[in-house]
Motif scaffolding. Structure first.
Motif, PDB file in Angstrom:
ATOM      1  N   ASP A  40      36.335  10.299  12.407  1.00 39.66           N
ATOM      2  CA  ASP A  40      35.446  10.669  13.501  1.00 39.66           C
ATOM      3  C   ASP A  40      36.285  11.047  14.715  1.00 39.66           C
ATOM      4  O   ASP A  40      36.937  10.195  15.321  1.00 39.66           O
ATOM      5  CB  ASP A  40      34.522   9.493  13.824  1.00 39.66           C
ATOM      6  N   ILE A  41      36.261  12.305  15.084  1.00 39.47           N
ATOM      7  CA  ILE A  41      37.073  12.797  16.187  1.00 39.47           C
ATOM      8  C   ILE A  41      36.743  12.090  17.495  1.00 39.47           C
ATOM      9  O   ILE A  41      37.605  11.865  18.336  1.00 39.47           O
ATOM     10  CB  ILE A  41      36.884  14.327  16.335  1.00 39.47           C
ATOM     11  N   ALA A  42      35.484  11.728  17.686  1.00 36.93           N
ATOM     12  CA  ALA A  42      35.095  11.100  18.946  1.00 36.93           C
ATOM     13  C   ALA A  42      35.339   9.599  18.943  1.00 36.93           C
ATOM     14  O   ALA A  42      35.239   8.947  19.977  1.00 36.93           O
ATOM     15  CB  ALA A  42      33.612  11.382  19.218  1.00 36.93           C
ATOM     16  N   GLY A  43      35.622   9.049  17.796  1.00 36.41           N
ATOM     17  CA  GLY A  43      35.814   7.609  17.695  1.00 36.41           C
ATOM     18  C   GLY A  43      37.244   7.185  17.914  1.00 36.41           C
ATOM     19  O   GLY A  43      38.124   7.976  18.188  1.00 36.41           O
ATOM     20  N   GLU A  44      37.461   5.897  17.785  1.00 37.23           N
ATOM     21  CA  GLU A  44      38.814   5.350  17.932  1.00 37.23           C
ATOM     22  C   GLU A  44      39.163   4.519  16.703  1.00 37.23           C
ATOM     23  O   GLU A  44      39.763   3.464  16.811  1.00 37.23           O
ATOM     24  CB  GLU A  44      38.900   4.484  19.201  1.00 37.23           C
ATOM     25  N   GLY A  45      38.724   5.004  15.537  1.00 40.95           N
ATOM     26  CA  GLY A  45      38.971   4.269  14.313  1.00 40.95           C
ATOM     27  C   GLY A  45      40.416   4.314  13.881  1.00 40.95           C
ATOM     28  O   GLY A  45      41.249   5.039  14.442  1.00 40.95           O
ATOM     29  N   ALA A  46      40.715   3.529  12.840  1.00 35.19           N
ATOM     30  CA  ALA A  46      42.084   3.435  12.326  1.00 35.19           C
ATOM     31  C   ALA A  46      42.595   4.792  11.867  1.00 35.19           C
ATOM     32  O   ALA A  46      43.740   5.159  12.119  1.00 35.19           O
ATOM     33  CB  ALA A  46      42.127   2.425  11.176  1.00 35.19           C
ATOM     34  N   ALA A  47      41.715   5.553  11.206  1.00 36.18           N
ATOM     35  CA  ALA A  47      42.141   6.856  10.690  1.00 36.18           C
ATOM     36  C   ALA A  47      42.587   7.766  11.822  1.00 36.18           C
ATOM     37  O   ALA A  47      43.637   8.414  11.748  1.00 36.18           O
ATOM     38  CB  ALA A  47      41.000   7.496   9.914  1.00 36.18           C
ATOM     39  N   LYS A  48      41.820   7.814  12.902  1.00 37.81           N
ATOM     40  CA  LYS A  48      42.154   8.706  14.012  1.00 37.81           C
ATOM     41  C   LYS A  48      43.461   8.293  14.676  1.00 37.81           C
ATOM     42  O   LYS A  48      44.281   9.146  15.049  1.00 37.81           O
ATOM     43  CB  LYS A  48      41.024   8.731  15.036  1.00 37.81           C
ATOM     44  N   ARG A  49      43.684   7.022  14.845  1.00 43.00           N
ATOM     45  CA  ARG A  49      44.937   6.560  15.477  1.00 43.00           C
ATOM     46  C   ARG A  49      46.140   6.977  14.634  1.00 43.00           C
ATOM     47  O   ARG A  49      47.167   7.402  15.165  1.00 43.00           O
ATOM     48  CB  ARG A  49      44.908   5.047  15.668  1.00 43.00           C
ATOM     49  N   GLY A  50      45.995   6.860  13.310  1.00 45.17           N
ATOM     50  CA  GLY A  50      47.089   7.264  12.432  1.00 45.17           C
ATOM     51  C   GLY A  50      47.315   8.760  12.464  1.00 45.17           C
ATOM     52  O   GLY A  50      48.452   9.236  12.446  1.00 45.17           O
ATOM     53  N   ILE A  51      46.219   9.526  12.539  1.00 42.48           N
ATOM     54  CA  ILE A  51      46.325  10.979  12.574  1.00 42.48           C
ATOM     55  C   ILE A  51      46.990  11.444  13.866  1.00 42.48           C
ATOM     56  O   ILE A  51      47.840  12.336  13.869  1.00 42.48           O
ATOM     57  CB  ILE A  51      44.936  11.626  12.418  1.00 42.48           C
ATOM     58  N   ASP A  52      46.617  10.838  14.988  1.00 38.57           N
ATOM     59  CA  ASP A  52      47.244  11.193  16.266  1.00 38.57           C
ATOM     60  C   ASP A  52      48.750  10.998  16.204  1.00 38.57           C
ATOM     61  O   ASP A  52      49.522  11.838  16.696  1.00 38.57           O
ATOM     62  CB  ASP A  52      46.660  10.332  17.388  1.00 38.57           C
ATOM     63  N   LEU A  53      49.184   9.907  15.591  1.00 31.54           N
ATOM     64  CA  LEU A  53      50.621   9.653  15.450  1.00 31.54           C
ATOM     65  C   LEU A  53      51.266  10.702  14.546  1.00 31.54           C
ATOM     66  O   LEU A  53      52.361  11.197  14.828  1.00 31.54           O
ATOM     67  CB  LEU A  53      50.863   8.260  14.874  1.00 31.54           C
ATOM     68  N   ALA A  54      50.585  11.033  13.449  1.00 32.48           N
ATOM     69  CA  ALA A  54      51.129  12.023  12.507  1.00 32.48           C
ATOM     70  C   ALA A  54      51.282  13.383  13.180  1.00 32.48           C
ATOM     71  O   ALA A  54      52.282  14.080  12.985  1.00 32.48           O
ATOM     72  CB  ALA A  54      50.227  12.132  11.278  1.00 32.48           C
ATOM     73  N   LEU A  55      50.309  13.771  14.000  1.00 31.41           N
ATOM     74  CA  LEU A  55      50.387  15.048  14.709  1.00 31.41           C
ATOM     75  C   LEU A  55      51.551  15.048  15.700  1.00 31.41           C
ATOM     76  O   LEU A  55      52.265  16.041  15.852  1.00 31.41           O
ATOM     77  CB  LEU A  55      49.073  15.337  15.439  1.00 31.41           C
ATOM     78  N   SER A  56      51.753  13.926  16.377  1.00 35.04           N
ATOM     79  CA  SER A  56      52.849  13.843  17.343  1.00 35.04           C
ATOM     80  C   SER A  56      54.205  13.903  16.647  1.00 35.04           C
ATOM     81  O   SER A  56      55.201  14.295  17.243  1.00 35.04           O
ATOM     82  CB  SER A  56      52.745  12.551  18.164  1.00 35.04           C
ATOM     83  N   GLU A  57      54.230  13.508  15.359  1.00 34.57           N
ATOM     84  CA  GLU A  57      55.460  13.574  14.572  1.00 34.57           C
ATOM     85  C   GLU A  57      55.625  14.934  13.887  1.00 34.57           C
ATOM     86  O   GLU A  57      56.490  15.096  13.030  1.00 34.57           O
ATOM     87  CB  GLU A  57      55.453  12.470  13.503  1.00 34.57           C
ATOM     88  N   GLU A  58      54.778  15.894  14.264  1.00 33.42           N
ATOM     89  CA  GLU A  58      54.810  17.257  13.715  1.00 33.42           C
ATOM     90  C   GLU A  58      54.583  17.275  12.208  1.00 33.42           C
ATOM     91  O   GLU A  58      55.152  18.089  11.477  1.00 33.42           O
ATOM     92  CB  GLU A  58      56.121  17.968  14.068  1.00 33.42           C
ATOM     93  N   MET A  59      53.718  16.364  11.740  1.00 36.76           N
ATOM     94  CA  MET A  59      53.326  16.376  10.339  1.00 36.76           C
ATOM     95  C   MET A  59      52.072  17.243  10.195  1.00 36.76           C
ATOM     96  O   MET A  59      51.275  17.382  11.124  1.00 36.76           O
ATOM     97  CB  MET A  59      53.076  14.955   9.842  1.00 36.76           C
ATOM     98  N   ASN A  60      51.917  17.828   9.009  1.00 36.32           N
ATOM     99  CA  ASN A  60      50.754  18.663   8.730  1.00 36.32           C
ATOM    100  C   ASN A  60      49.674  17.796   8.078  1.00 36.32           C
ATOM    101  O   ASN A  60      49.898  17.235   7.009  1.00 36.32           O
ATOM    102  CB  ASN A  60      51.135  19.811   7.797  1.00 36.32           C
ATOM    103  N   VAL A  61      48.526  17.708   8.736  1.00 38.24           N
ATOM    104  CA  VAL A  61      47.468  16.815   8.271  1.00 38.24           C
ATOM    105  C   VAL A  61      46.261  17.627   7.827  1.00 38.24           C
ATOM    106  O   VAL A  61      45.792  18.520   8.542  1.00 38.24           O
ATOM    107  CB  VAL A  61      47.050  15.831   9.370  1.00 38.24           C
ATOM    108  N   LYS A  62      45.772  17.302   6.637  1.00 38.41           N
ATOM    109  CA  LYS A  62      44.556  17.930   6.125  1.00 38.41           C
ATOM    110  C   LYS A  62      43.512  16.856   5.818  1.00 38.41           C
ATOM    111  O   LYS A  62      43.836  15.676   5.699  1.00 38.41           O
ATOM    112  CB  LYS A  62      44.857  18.741   4.860  1.00 38.41           C
ATOM    113  N   VAL A  63      42.270  17.310   5.649  1.00 35.11           N
ATOM    114  CA  VAL A  63      41.166  16.412   5.323  1.00 35.11           C
ATOM    115  C   VAL A  63      40.580  16.809   3.983  1.00 35.11           C
ATOM    116  O   VAL A  63      40.299  17.989   3.740  1.00 35.11           O
ATOM    117  CB  VAL A  63      40.068  16.466   6.399  1.00 35.11           C
ATOM    118  N   ILE A  64      40.434  15.810   3.114  1.00 35.14           N
ATOM    119  CA  ILE A  64      39.773  16.027   1.823  1.00 35.14           C
ATOM    120  C   ILE A  64      38.296  15.715   2.017  1.00 35.14           C
ATOM    121  O   ILE A  64      37.917  14.554   2.213  1.00 35.14           O
ATOM    122  CB  ILE A  64      40.388  15.124   0.735  1.00 35.14           C
ATOM    123  N   VAL A  65      37.465  16.746   2.021  1.00 38.93           N
ATOM    124  CA  VAL A  65      36.034  16.579   2.278  1.00 38.93           C
ATOM    125  C   VAL A  65      35.324  16.307   0.950  1.00 38.93           C
ATOM    126  O   VAL A  65      35.300  17.158   0.053  1.00 38.93           O
ATOM    127  CB  VAL A  65      35.446  17.831   2.961  1.00 38.93           C
TER     128      VAL A  65
END
Length: 595
Positions: free
Chosen positions: A306-331
């Protein structure tokens, strides 16, 4: 013991070992290079020598052999590194050796025994029938049960403790391994895991270091899952479920699929997706992401974000983006987790993995789907949600792309969004500047290291070096001493009419172990920076480096003499003033020659 260490070194090749952790690229006939796993860098400074069987980073100055690498990368002491590498080399260590009796090894032993005990209980004990029924209901195959060494912790207060104590482990060791809990009153202990399906959590070598236990009680008052607490061997910020089994496939496919729970991992592997790991319901930590970056920079997440939330997934994704990792979502089909999706139709899961979309595309789609961008308030809401995420992106080109896309979607000036993001950027830059390691070398020291590296690796340039650099310019004692020995050896070489400078012979004549090690390091530095240069280019590099080095030296001397001259003039010491003026002019003359 020394004979066993040498046997391990003979059997474990350093290039093969380090390749299990980071991506190495060949740099010369017998050397490899990579981005250093021990500090952040953009350009590879980490070098591995196959001939010498050692590694060195020219950015953070760390280095050593296979043992020091394992100690640093795994965060363990020598006894544990010895044990790990002995296992890899197939060398049987003497059990009573005092170096192997560390507390950490005792804890690893007791955890392994607990894993074996629970696994056998699951397979054979009548008390584990409901656990077997549960796995059958979840369609977990026998080969998966065996591969992951699933277990069952009986519904007993001291079943495991009694077993482990019968194997001569103490209450203290069982407690420190996270397998028991101390009673509130008295000095007794009880089993931490009771009536639970047990999932061993392994280190990268496949040895269990902790457990996650799923309750089998319908009316469980505690958590559905409980995990081993932080121990000497289990650090939840570093451990990643199934990475030990998945890392080779992650490296092969250049993609890590991240699911939320252990059952999702089991179902995914059973469906043929072997490059899958579990976040275990917590946010991915920076340490875990750095470990994953050894194998891939590409992540695909298979749970709600959830982009608007502060869940565990989002916190991990924010860190991954800052580390210049490529993140995708499996829908996945609505409301389904990977396990349920696979049970219904494995093809749906495989298709979802194949069609994973960029995390930023997902965030944009998710945000715009619930807003009306014709309304000013909704535009402000979209910017408020998406700008902080865009600001987390470490790569500036990618960051600009998504900022432009947001400006187009909101029909606002890109400049306005940049101004809005600038305040966050200033704060982030301030934090980043505090985290820059203070291991950067003095420019002058780096130049003389480079000069000597070229001379050792490409000895046809030694004559130029000897003619243009005097030892008094080299301030570092070890480099100064090595240079003097190089000059002496080279001079003797000329006198004996040898046509070729023999690096191996020179190395063998260095009686000081520190100088021999320094020579190896400098040759490796030359391999890192100049391995594919031709002789003419190398010559140009030597001339430029010597000129820069001498200019730096003379400028430092000029500053020093100027300060002394000023002090002498202030104190009215005419003789000293005259002497320092002469020195000042001499240094200026040397600088003019360089110009």
């Amino acid at each position: 013991m020394s004979s066993q260490i040498e046997e391990i070194k003979a059997r474990v090749d350093i290039v093969d070992l380090i390749s299990e952790y980071i991506r190495l690229k060949q740099a010369g006939a017998n050397n490899w290079k990579a981005l250093c796993p021990f500090h952040n860098e953009k350009t590879p400074s980490f070098m591995v020598s196959k001939d010498k069987q050692f590694w060195h980073c020219f950015g953070c100055s760390e280095g050593g052999d296979i043992f020091t690498f394992i100690q640093k990368i795994e965060g363990i002491e020598f006894p544990e590194a010895l044990r790990l590498l002995a296992q890899k080399a197939g060398v049987k260590l003497v059990a009573e050796n005092p170096e192997l009796s560390s507390q950490r090894n005792r804890l690893l032993d007791v955890i392994q025994l607990a894993a074996d005990f629970w696994h056998q209980t699951l397979l054979t004990s009548p008390s584990a029938q409901k656990a077997r029924d549960y796995l059958k209901k979840r369609k977990v195959e026998e080969k998966i049960i065996a591969e992951f060494k699933l277990g069952y912790a009986p519904d007993s207060w001291d079943n495991l403790i009694k077993f482990l104590k019968s194997r001569r482990f103490s209450d203290s060791e069982i407690f420190l391994a996270g397998l028991s809990v101390k009673k509130e009153r008295g000095s007794d202990f009880y089993d931490r895991f009771r009536d639970r399906l047990m999932f061993p959590i392994n280190d990268l070598q496949g040895s269990p270091i902790g457990f996650s236990g799923r309750t089998l009680k319908v009316d469980e008052q505690g958590g559905k899952y409980i995990n081993t607490p932080q121990t000497l061997v289990y650090n939840k910020s570093l451990a990643v479920f199934n990475l030990d089994k998945a890392r080779s496939e992650i490296k092969k496919q250049d993609l890590a699929i991240i699911v939320e729970g252990q059952m999702d991992v089991l179902a995914s592997v059973q469906a043929g997706t072997e490059n899958v790991i579990a976040s275990s319901g917590t946010a991915l930590t920076l340490d875990q992401l750095k470990i994953l970056k050894r194998y891939t920079k590409n992540l695909a997440m298979a749970f709600d974000m959830d982009i608007a939330g502060e869940g565990a997934a989002k916190r991990g994704i924010d860190l991954a983006l800052s580390e210049e990792m490529n993140v995708k979502v499996i829908v996945l089909p609505k409301g389904k987790d990977p396990d349920e999706c696979i049970k219904n139709n494995p093809a749906d899961w495989l298709a979802a993995v194949k069609n994973a979309k960029s995390i930023m595309e997902y965030y944009f789609d998710q945000t715009f789907a619930r807003l009306n961008l014709s309304k000013v308030e909704d535009k402000k809401t979209a910017a408020k949600i998406l700008l902080p995420v865009i600001n987390k992106i470490g790569n500036k080109i990618e960051q600009t792309h998504w900022l432009q896309k947001l400006a187009e979607s909101l029909k606002v000036s890109e400049k306005i969004l940049w101004e809005s993001i600038a305040k966050q950027e200033v704060k982030r830059s301030s934090v980043d500047s505090k985290n820059v390691p203070n291991t950067a070398k003095d420019r002058n020291l780096m130049l003389i290291e480079q000069i000597l590296a070229i001379a050792l690796k490409h000895p046809t340039n030694i004559s130029y070096l000897v003619a243009n650099v005097t030892p008094d310019l080299i301030g570092d004692n070890q480099l100064n001493c090595l240079y003097k020995k190089l000059v002496i050896y080279y001079t003797d070489d000329i006198k004996s009419n040898k046509e070729i400078f023999d690096l191996q012979e020179f190395h063998s004549k260095l009686q000081e172990q520190e100088l021999a090690a320094l020579t190896d390091k400098l040759v490796l530095l030359a391999e890192k920076d100049f391995f594919d240069f031709d002789s003419e280019t190398i010559r140009d590099e030597m001339i430029k480096a010597v000129n820069f080095f001498k200019r730096d030296c003379y400028n430092c001397q000029l500053k020093e003499v100027s300060e002394k001259l000023k002090l002498a003039e202030t104190n009215g010491k005419d003789e000293e003033v005259k002497k320092f003026i002469e020195q000042f002019n001499e240094v200026v003359a040397q600088l003019n020659i360089l110009d």
